[in-house]
Design a protein around this motif. Structure first.
Motif, mmCIF file in Angstrom:
data_model
loop_
_atom_site.group_PDB
_atom_site.id
_atom_site.type_symbol
_atom_site.label_atom_id
_atom_site.label_comp_id
_atom_site.label_asym_id
_atom_site.label_seq_id
_atom_site.Cartn_x
_atom_site.Cartn_y
_atom_site.Cartn_z
ATOM 1 N N ALA A 105 -35.919 13.969 -11.179
ATOM 2 C CA ALA A 105 -35.607 12.536 -11.119
ATOM 3 C C ALA A 105 -36.838 11.711 -10.746
ATOM 4 O O ALA A 105 -36.983 10.570 -11.173
ATOM 5 C CB ALA A 105 -34.485 12.288 -10.117
ATOM 6 N N PHE A 106 -37.721 12.287 -9.943
ATOM 7 C CA PHE A 106 -38.900 11.545 -9.475
ATOM 8 C C PHE A 106 -40.187 12.162 -10.008
ATOM 9 O O PHE A 106 -41.212 12.132 -9.331
ATOM 10 C CB PHE A 106 -38.925 11.487 -7.941
ATOM 11 C CG PHE A 106 -37.805 10.679 -7.380
ATOM 12 C CD1 PHE A 106 -37.934 9.309 -7.209
ATOM 13 C CD2 PHE A 106 -36.605 11.277 -7.040
ATOM 14 C CE1 PHE A 106 -36.884 8.550 -6.710
ATOM 15 C CE2 PHE A 106 -35.550 10.524 -6.541
ATOM 16 C CZ PHE A 106 -35.695 9.162 -6.374
ATOM 17 N N GLU A 107 -40.116 12.702 -11.209
ATOM 18 C CA GLU A 107 -41.270 13.343 -11.832
ATOM 19 C C GLU A 107 -42.461 12.384 -11.844
ATOM 20 O O GLU A 107 -42.317 11.204 -12.134
ATOM 21 C CB GLU A 107 -40.912 13.706 -13.269
ATOM 22 C CG GLU A 107 -41.549 14.981 -13.737
ATOM 23 C CD GLU A 107 -40.832 15.490 -14.974
ATOM 24 O OE1 GLU A 107 -40.754 14.728 -15.942
ATOM 25 O OE2 GLU A 107 -40.353 16.638 -14.931
ATOM 26 N N THR A 108 -43.630 12.896 -11.510
ATOM 27 C CA THR A 108 -44.806 12.027 -11.521
ATOM 28 C C THR A 108 -46.005 12.773 -12.099
ATOM 29 O O THR A 108 -46.133 13.987 -11.938
ATOM 30 C CB THR A 108 -45.149 11.538 -10.090
ATOM 31 O OG1 THR A 108 -46.406 10.881 -10.151
ATOM 32 C CG2 THR A 108 -45.253 12.678 -9.093
ATOM 33 N N ASP A 109 -46.868 12.017 -12.819
ATOM 34 C CA ASP A 109 -48.112 12.606 -13.347
ATOM 35 C C ASP A 109 -49.266 12.319 -12.395
ATOM 36 O O ASP A 109 -50.400 12.693 -12.663
ATOM 37 C CB ASP A 109 -48.482 11.970 -14.702
ATOM 38 C CG ASP A 109 -47.370 12.157 -15.704
ATOM 39 O OD1 ASP A 109 -46.676 13.180 -15.596
ATOM 40 O OD2 ASP A 109 -47.209 11.284 -16.577
ATOM 41 N N ASP A 110 -48.964 11.632 -11.310
ATOM 42 C CA ASP A 110 -50.018 11.186 -10.408
ATOM 43 C C ASP A 110 -50.587 12.371 -9.617
ATOM 44 O O ASP A 110 -49.886 12.963 -8.787
ATOM 45 C CB ASP A 110 -49.410 10.138 -9.456
ATOM 46 C CG ASP A 110 -50.414 9.686 -8.414
ATOM 47 O OD1 ASP A 110 -51.589 10.104 -8.492
ATOM 48 O OD2 ASP A 110 -50.010 8.919 -7.520
ATOM 49 N N PRO A 111 -51.864 12.751 -9.874
ATOM 50 C CA PRO A 111 -52.432 13.913 -9.179
ATOM 51 C C PRO A 111 -52.548 13.660 -7.672
ATOM 52 O O PRO A 111 -52.656 14.612 -6.889
ATOM 53 C CB PRO A 111 -53.814 14.081 -9.815
ATOM 54 C CG PRO A 111 -54.129 12.758 -10.444
ATOM 55 C CD PRO A 111 -52.830 12.093 -10.764
ATOM 56 N N ASP A 112 -52.523 12.377 -7.275
ATOM 57 C CA ASP A 112 -52.637 12.065 -5.844
ATOM 58 C C ASP A 112 -51.271 11.988 -5.154
ATOM 59 O O ASP A 112 -51.190 11.598 -3.993
ATOM 60 C CB ASP A 112 -53.359 10.720 -5.653
ATOM 61 C CG ASP A 112 -54.775 10.789 -6.210
ATOM 62 O OD1 ASP A 112 -55.365 11.887 -6.139
ATOM 63 O OD2 ASP A 112 -55.264 9.769 -6.727
ATOM 64 N N ALA A 113 -50.212 12.324 -5.893
ATOM 65 C CA ALA A 113 -48.871 12.257 -5.285
ATOM 66 C C ALA A 113 -48.869 13.119 -4.028
ATOM 67 O O ALA A 113 -49.450 14.198 -4.004
ATOM 68 C CB ALA A 113 -47.821 12.758 -6.267
ATOM 69 N N CYS A 114 -48.205 12.618 -3.031
ATOM 70 C CA CYS A 114 -48.237 13.265 -1.715
ATOM 71 C C CYS A 114 -47.575 14.652 -1.775
ATOM 72 O O CYS A 114 -46.422 14.804 -2.162
ATOM 73 C CB CYS A 114 -47.527 12.338 -0.743
ATOM 74 S SG CYS A 114 -47.068 13.102 0.762
#
Ligand SMILES: C[S@@+](CC[C@H](N)C(=O)[O-])C[C@H]1O[C@@H](n2cnc3c(N)ncnc32)[C@H](O)[C@@H]1O
Length: 244
Positions: free
Chosen positions: A165-174
């Motif tokens: 549901a909260f998939e992210t491509d952000d490599p800086d994701a916590c």
């Protein structure tokens, strides 16, 4: 600090007494604090149930145990179709609300101590699987349910996969947050006006995790429906116990 579900119980009573604009605050260790209208636990006549929940109700048969039944919005619907429903909820106030709304069989109690006999369907909805708390709780509950679900019976439950549901491509994701999303183990605290409850755990079970724990404890998993925010409805049926 009161018990975790007291604020919800009080909020349900307030709504029942006519305060239809009542809201509860939902704090968690993962998300921003959310304001939830208490109406979400009722089902005002003009509002249709979400498709996934409608599908779950259609899949119910025989003697049904609604676990964490809240204000009884599903129990009432099932009762109206002639099914024999037992509504179980840990909150005495929620149980009182259900009785006042006409649910015939209400048990005010904890699912962990429940010994109320054998059912054809065990139902738990509104991210219902969360009621087991965490993955260890899921295993414990599925083991216990072999004594509650009769021959040929099933468990119908919904959950959602937070990592999807909260998939992210952000490599800086916590990273800690990402790991917690993957495990789906979240802590919440409810507040209704001056009443603040204690923290409780709520599981958002990833589909694959459900399949694995179910298989380990002697259940097969079938996904009946998927919906937005990676929500899904699952049906579990007893298998011959599989030793892994
Ligand atoms: C998210 S609400 C869902 C209510 C209802 N299923 C609905 O869809 O409107 C969760 C409910 O589970 C109940 N609950 C929480 N822990 C429980 C437990 N250990 N045993 C029985 N009920 C529990 C709470 O009191 C609350 O009413």
């Amino acid at each position: 600090v009161t018990s975790p579900w007291d604020p919800l119980g009080r909020a349900l009573l307030a709504y029942q007494e006519g305060q239809h604009d009542a809201e509860i605050l939902v704090e968690s260790d993962l998300f921003e604090t959310e304001v939830v209208p208490v109406a979400a636990y009722y089902r005002p006549a003009e509002v249709d149930l979400p498709e996934l929940e409608q599908h779950a109700l259609k899949a119910c048969c025989g003697r049904v145990l609604d676990v964490g039944a809240g204000a009884g919005r599903h129990a009432l619907e099932l009762q109206a179709t002639g099914l024999a429903v037992t509504a179980l909820d840990i909150s005495p106030a929620a149980s009182a609300v259900m009785r006042a709304r006409g649910v015939h069989r209400v048990v005010a109690g904890d699912l962990w101590g429940f010994e109320g006999g054998s059912f054809d369907t065990v139902l738990t909805l509104m991210n219902g699987l969360g009621v087991v708390g965490d993955l260890a709780g899921l295993q414990r509950w599925l083991e216990k349910l072999h004594d509650v679900v009769g021959p040929g019976g099933s468990i119908l439950c919904d959950s959602s996969d937070l990592a999807a549901a909260f998939e992210t491509d952000d490599p800086d994701a916590c990273q800690p947050r990402t790991a917690q999303l993957q495990r789906g183990e979240v802590r919440f605290r409810l507040r209704f006006r001056e009443c603040r409850g204690g923290w409780y755990r709520w599981l958002f079970c990833p589909e694959e995790e459900l399949r694995t724990v179910a298989l380990r404890t002697g259940w097969t998993t079938e996904i009946l429906r998927r919906s937005d925010r990676a929500a899904f409805l699952a049906r579990l049926r007893s298998t011959d116990r599989v030793i892994l």
